[in-house]
Design a protein around this motif. Structure first.
Motif: not given
Length: 193
Positions: A46, A111, A116-117, A119, A163, A165
């Motif tokens: 990620s 995206y 997402d970027t 956890e 973050r 998402r």
């Protein structure tokens, strides 16, 4: 990021610094197997995981993908000359990645649904902002979350844990900027455990 060999580039940078996989893993706070799997291209890290590994080298995300050579400043950049700094699933295309003394980062972000970027929350020096062009994105900043749609915008202190998402059914497109360009260019980035 089609055609870019993440594993070979990481191995090249690690070897150039005389680090074993074990030593890099220790510095980055990840397992030895994580480094090994990334170098073998068995896993695609990620953005937050790759950032953590690169910070331990240290090398910036833009230098990782763009190479270390600088180019002459110029005013225009065709779409095919933007440097991909995403993780293979989400796409972040950096404007003027090789420009010397760049004092901000402008990124065209895409995206796909569910992307997402990572956890781990991102944290780095500076400020960032952007405008959602299409789709929807959930942005969490310092524990506060909001779902933004086309035309909505954000602006926050990048030192706060954050973050991104895509919680929608379609691709989300954002144009963002951050200054100073610490996220893509290295510096005193921190990662929230």
């Amino acid at each position: 990021m089609q055609g870019f060999d993440v594993g070979a580039r990481l191995r090249q940078l690690r070897n150039a610094r005389g680090l074993s996989q074990r030593e890099l893993a220790k510095r980055a706070g990840v397992t030895n197997s994580t480094i090994s799997l990334v170098e073998q291209n068995s896993v695609s890290p990620s953005v937050s995981s790759l950032k953590k590994i690169l910070d331990a080298l240290p090398v910036s995300i833009s230098a990782f993908f763009a190479g270390d050579e600088l180019s002459q400043p110029r005013p225009f950049y065709p779409a095919d000359e933007l440097t991909e700094i995403g993780d293979g699933h989400l796409s972040w295309r950096l404007v003027a990645a090789r420009r010397p003394d760049r004092s901000m980062s402008i990124i065209h972000e895409r995206y796909p649904p569910g992307a997402d970027t990572g956890e781990e929350m991102l944290e780095h020096e500076g400020e960032e902002g952007g405008v959602v062009i299409s789709g929807t994105v959930e942005i969490t900043v310092n524990g506060e979350a909001a779902v933004l749609g086309a035309g909505d915008a954000y602006y926050f202190d990048s030192r706060l844990p954050h973050r991104f998402r895509n919680v929608g059914e379609t691709e989300c497109v954002i144009v963002s900027a951050n200054t100073p360009p610490t996220f893509s260019d290295g510096g005193q980035e921190l990662h929230h455990a």
